[in-house]
Design a protein around this motif. Structure first.
Motif, PDB file in Angstrom:
ATOM      1  N   ALA A  77       0.843  -1.201   0.000  1.00 34.92           N
ATOM      2  CA  ALA A  77       0.000   0.000   0.000  1.00 34.92           C
ATOM      3  C   ALA A  77       0.878   1.250   0.000  1.00 34.92           C
ATOM      4  O   ALA A  77       1.892   1.307   0.702  1.00 34.92           O
ATOM      5  CB  ALA A  77      -0.909  -0.001   1.219  1.00 34.92           C
ATOM      6  N   MET A  78       0.476   2.247  -0.784  1.00 32.18           N
ATOM      7  CA  MET A  78       1.256   3.473  -0.880  1.00 32.18           C
ATOM      8  C   MET A  78       0.334   4.687  -0.868  1.00 32.18           C
ATOM      9  O   MET A  78      -0.697   4.697  -1.544  1.00 32.18           O
ATOM     10  CB  MET A  78       2.098   3.478  -2.165  1.00 32.18           C
ATOM     11  N   ASP A  79       0.724   5.699  -0.110  1.00 29.88           N
ATOM     12  CA  ASP A  79      -0.042   6.944  -0.051  1.00 29.88           C
ATOM     13  C   ASP A  79       0.503   7.913  -1.097  1.00 29.88           C
ATOM     14  O   ASP A  79       1.235   8.856  -0.787  1.00 29.88           O
ATOM     15  CB  ASP A  79       0.035   7.554   1.346  1.00 29.88           C
ATOM     16  N   VAL A  80       0.150   7.657  -2.335  1.00 22.74           N
ATOM     17  CA  VAL A  80       0.624   8.473  -3.448  1.00 22.74           C
ATOM     18  C   VAL A  80      -0.333   9.649  -3.647  1.00 22.74           C
ATOM     19  O   VAL A  80      -1.554   9.444  -3.713  1.00 22.74           O
ATOM     20  CB  VAL A  80       0.699   7.639  -4.740  1.00 22.74           C
ATOM     21  N   PRO A  81       0.166  10.883  -3.730  1.00 22.71           N
ATOM     22  CA  PRO A  81      -0.717  12.023  -4.006  1.00 22.71           C
ATOM     23  C   PRO A  81      -1.521  11.796  -5.282  1.00 22.71           C
ATOM     24  O   PRO A  81      -1.020  11.187  -6.248  1.00 22.71           O
ATOM     25  CB  PRO A  81       0.254  13.197  -4.155  1.00 22.71           C
ATOM     26  N   ALA A  82      -2.750  12.290  -5.294  1.00 18.77           N
ATOM     27  CA  ALA A  82      -3.653  12.021  -6.412  1.00 18.77           C
ATOM     28  C   ALA A  82      -3.074  12.456  -7.753  1.00 18.77           C
ATOM     29  O   ALA A  82      -3.160  11.718  -8.750  1.00 18.77           O
ATOM     30  CB  ALA A  82      -4.993  12.709  -6.166  1.00 18.77           C
ATOM     31  N   GLY A  83      -2.492  13.631  -7.806  1.00 22.06           N
ATOM     32  CA  GLY A  83      -1.938  14.113  -9.065  1.00 22.06           C
ATOM     33  C   GLY A  83      -0.792  13.251  -9.559  1.00 22.06           C
ATOM     34  O   GLY A  83      -0.677  12.964 -10.756  1.00 22.06           O
ATOM     35  N   GLU A  84       0.048  12.818  -8.644  1.00 19.56           N
ATOM     36  CA  GLU A  84       1.172  11.959  -9.011  1.00 19.56           C
ATOM     37  C   GLU A  84       0.684  10.597  -9.489  1.00 19.56           C
ATOM     38  O   GLU A  84       1.195  10.047 -10.472  1.00 19.56           O
ATOM     39  CB  GLU A  84       2.099  11.794  -7.802  1.00 19.56           C
ATOM     40  N   LEU A  85      -0.321  10.060  -8.797  1.00 14.72           N
ATOM     41  CA  LEU A  85      -0.874   8.767  -9.195  1.00 14.72           C
ATOM     42  C   LEU A  85      -1.489   8.858 -10.590  1.00 14.72           C
ATOM     43  O   LEU A  85      -1.286   7.975 -11.431  1.00 14.72           O
ATOM     44  CB  LEU A  85      -1.917   8.307  -8.182  1.00 14.72           C
ATOM     45  N   ARG A  86      -2.240   9.936 -10.839  1.00 13.97           N
ATOM     46  CA  ARG A  86      -2.832  10.127 -12.176  1.00 13.97           C
ATOM     47  C   ARG A  86      -1.742  10.122 -13.242  1.00 13.97           C
ATOM     48  O   ARG A  86      -1.856   9.443 -14.258  1.00 13.97           O
ATOM     49  CB  ARG A  86      -3.594  11.447 -12.211  1.00 13.97           C
ATOM     50  N   ASP A  87      -0.665  10.872 -13.008  1.00 10.23           N
ATOM     51  CA  ASP A  87       0.404  10.978 -13.993  1.00 10.23           C
ATOM     52  C   ASP A  87       1.133   9.651 -14.187  1.00 10.23           C
ATOM     53  O   ASP A  87       1.542   9.309 -15.309  1.00 10.23           O
ATOM     54  CB  ASP A  87       1.392  12.062 -13.570  1.00 10.23           C
TER      55      ASP A  87
END
Length: 253
Positions: A77-87
């Motif tokens: 599990a990773m807490d990736v910021p939404a914008g970074e995950l989208r990219d």
């Protein structure tokens, strides 16, 4: 009873000198291939070879996108910021789409992998990030995931086609989520029992959970994991059982 159902498998998960699964054999059985895009597994050569093999067998190609987690095989599990995950989803989609084009095929759908798949069952923020990436890349693509999930709701809100998936080789909890890997009952290995379970999922829309209760499952596509021991024999048993029950196997996209 539905007359047809998709049978998908997670493929293209070899990396460098490390080999995973028997993709060539599975691609003669399944109708859709979830091809790893380099973040949890797969490399450029593996991705291209898998797309070529899929095209040769008339198997539909999907992008198996993940957290950036090669060491953990995308299962942490990773807490990736939404914008970074989208990219990062866009990055993976773009890479596979280019290689698929060279192989004479195209990416038709997206399936998140591992920890990301499980996270967006309930996490609205990450679910929207994945959906935003797919819509930005190509809103005609389908998104494959668990029915009744946050990502299904996000897909519907965005006008994206959502395809409901069920797992023939994974245990279910009574709430409809998967038994976490590492816990008893998470991974099933009895081919005969799995084949019967698959037919029941399609024919009756139910599956027996780990606690013995029957729960409802909505299914458009059945998954056999390519890294499961004996995956080829399992997939063949599932396909034979479906055929015996009068259910054709065919891609949803």
């Amino acid at each position: 009873m539905p007359r047809s159902v998709d049978l998908n498998s997670d493929l293209g998960e070899s990396f460098g000198a490390w080999s995973m699964g028997d993709d060539a054999s599975l691609l003669r059985i399944v109708s859709s291939a979830n091809v790893a895009c380099g973040f949890h597994a797969g490399d450029a050569s593996t991705m291209l070879a898998t797309c070529r093999e899929a095209a040769a067998n008339g198997v539909t190609v999907g992008a198996h996108v993940s957290y950036r987690d090669l060491a953990g095989f995308g299962r942490r599990a990773m807490d990736v910021p939404a914008g970074e995950l989208r990219d990062e989803v866009l990055y993976q989609l773009s890479a596979l789409a280019g290689l698929a084009r060279v192989a004479g095929t195209a990416v038709r759908y997206v399936k998140p992998h591992g920890a990301l798949y499980n996270r967006i069952v309930a996490d609205e923020r990450q679910a929207r990030a994945v959906v935003d990436a797919v819509v930005a890349f190509d809103p005609r693509l389908a998104l494959l995931g668990l029915a009744g999930s946050a990502v299904e709701r996000a897909a519907e809100e965005a006008g994206l086609r959502f395809v409901r998936e069920a797992f023939v080789d994974r245990g279910y909890r009574a709430d409809g989520t998967l038994v976490p890997r590492g816990e008893p009952g998470a991974l099933l290995t009895d081919d005969s029992a799995i084949a019967g379970r698959a037919v029941r999922m399609v024919a009756e829309g139910v599956v027996t959970a780990a606690d013995g209760s029957d729960i409802a499952v909505a299914v458009d596509s059945l998954c056999v994991h390519g890294d499961t021991p004996g995956a080829v024999a399992m997939a063949a048993a599932v396909r034979e059982a479906l055929a015996a029950a009068g259910v054709e196997v065919g891609p949803f996209a």
